[in-house]
Design a protein around this motif. Structure first.
Motif, PDB file in Angstrom:
ATOM      1  N   SER A  47       0.805  -1.226   0.000  1.00  0.00           N
ATOM      2  CA  SER A  47       0.000   0.000   0.000  1.00  0.00           C
ATOM      3  C   SER A  47       0.833   1.268   0.000  1.00  0.00           C
ATOM      4  O   SER A  47       0.440   2.263  -0.619  1.00  0.00           O
ATOM      5  CB  SER A  47      -0.943   0.008   1.213  1.00  0.00           C
ATOM      6  OG  SER A  47      -1.809  -1.093   1.151  1.00  0.00           O
ATOM      7  N   GLN A  51       2.244   1.157  -3.993  1.00  0.00           N
ATOM      8  CA  GLN A  51       1.109   1.893  -4.555  1.00  0.00           C
ATOM      9  C   GLN A  51       1.138   3.389  -4.272  1.00  0.00           C
ATOM     10  O   GLN A  51       0.477   4.153  -4.975  1.00  0.00           O
ATOM     11  CB  GLN A  51      -0.206   1.278  -4.072  1.00  0.00           C
ATOM     12  CG  GLN A  51      -0.397  -0.122  -4.598  1.00  0.00           C
ATOM     13  CD  GLN A  51      -1.606  -0.820  -4.001  1.00  0.00           C
ATOM     14  OE1 GLN A  51      -2.298  -0.301  -3.127  1.00  0.00           O
ATOM     15  NE2 GLN A  51      -1.860  -2.026  -4.466  1.00  0.00           N
ATOM     16  N   CYS A  52       1.882   3.814  -3.291  1.00  0.00           N
ATOM     17  CA  CYS A  52       1.974   5.251  -3.009  1.00  0.00           C
ATOM     18  C   CYS A  52       3.333   5.805  -3.453  1.00  0.00           C
ATOM     19  O   CYS A  52       3.404   6.662  -4.325  1.00  0.00           O
ATOM     20  CB  CYS A  52       1.734   5.523  -1.521  1.00  0.00           C
ATOM     21  SG  CYS A  52       1.744   7.283  -1.092  1.00  0.00           S
ATOM     22  N   ILE A 161      -5.148   8.722  -1.783  1.00  0.00           N
ATOM     23  CA  ILE A 161      -5.215   7.487  -0.992  1.00  0.00           C
ATOM     24  C   ILE A 161      -6.051   7.714   0.264  1.00  0.00           C
ATOM     25  O   ILE A 161      -6.811   6.846   0.680  1.00  0.00           O
ATOM     26  CB  ILE A 161      -3.799   6.994  -0.660  1.00  0.00           C
ATOM     27  CG1 ILE A 161      -3.109   6.545  -1.956  1.00  0.00           C
ATOM     28  CG2 ILE A 161      -3.827   5.862   0.370  1.00  0.00           C
ATOM     29  CD1 ILE A 161      -1.634   6.271  -1.815  1.00  0.00           C
ATOM     30  N   THR A 165      -2.009  10.417   4.617  1.00  0.00           N
ATOM     31  CA  THR A 165      -1.448   9.138   4.173  1.00  0.00           C
ATOM     32  C   THR A 165      -0.021   8.930   4.664  1.00  0.00           C
ATOM     33  O   THR A 165       0.300   7.874   5.207  1.00  0.00           O
ATOM     34  CB  THR A 165      -1.506   9.031   2.635  1.00  0.00           C
ATOM     35  OG1 THR A 165      -2.882   9.010   2.251  1.00  0.00           O
ATOM     36  CG2 THR A 165      -0.807   7.788   2.123  1.00  0.00           C
TER      37      THR A 165
END
Length: 182
Positions: A47, A51-52, A161, A165
């Protein structure tokens, strides 16, 4: 003073490397790692790191530095993109092993350990290349306006997100590091 884009991305690298160290210590423990720690670590890897963090680079840094003359093929930028794909493939192998382990199947631990080792070694070398090769090259070609655009892009990826985050995942990383102190 606000952080520059390279500082923000290198802070992500440093934070993630601390998670890698904590997971390695936990896996090396005679009783094996706490399944909850493995679940949190894999979530962090997928995550946040993939993905970030990688999205920040792929959507905002890499296209801009390509526009400023750093070629997408045949150089450091191509290597970084290839390694992002390799890391995704390694994460795809880790996820089902981690799910089995967290569900109580300790027989997967040797394969999980190997998969995590392969992933962390790739990503540590990748971060070194970014910190010491690509980012310095990029810093030479970006303007102050580019700097602002990259930072804005980093913030946009994080905001998409969810709220806070970076803080959320840095807090998760700190919890993993604490839990990995075996």
């Amino acid at each position: 003073m606000a952080q520059q884009w390279a500082e923000l991305l290198m802070e992500d690298h440093s934070t993630t490397e601390k998670v890698f160290e904590a997971v390695a210590r936990a896996i090396a423990a005679p009783e094996g790692p706490d399944p909850e720690l493995i679940g949190k670590a894999v979530d962090y890897f997928v995550s946040y790191a993939d993905q970030c963090h990688n999205k920040k680079e792929e959507e905002h840094l890499f296209p801009l530095i390509e526009q400023r003359g750093i070629p997408r093929s045949g150089g450091p930028l191509a290597v970084m993109l290839q390694e992002h794909e390799q890391s995704k493939e390694l994460l795809a192998a880790i996820e089902p092993l981690a799910a089995s382990y967290t569900a109580g199947d300790r027989s997967v631990l040797p394969r999980l350990n190997k998969a995590i080792y392969d992933y962390t070694e790739l990503v540590k070398q990748h971060y070194w290349k970014e910190n010491d090769i690509l980012y310095p090259m990029a810093q030479r070609v970006v303007s102050q306006a580019d700097e602002a655009a990259i930072i804005s892009g980093i913030e946009a990826v994080e905001a998409a997100i969810g709220p806070d985050t970076r803080k959320k995942y840095y807090d998760i990383a700190a919890a993993i590091v604490r839990a990995g102190e075996v």
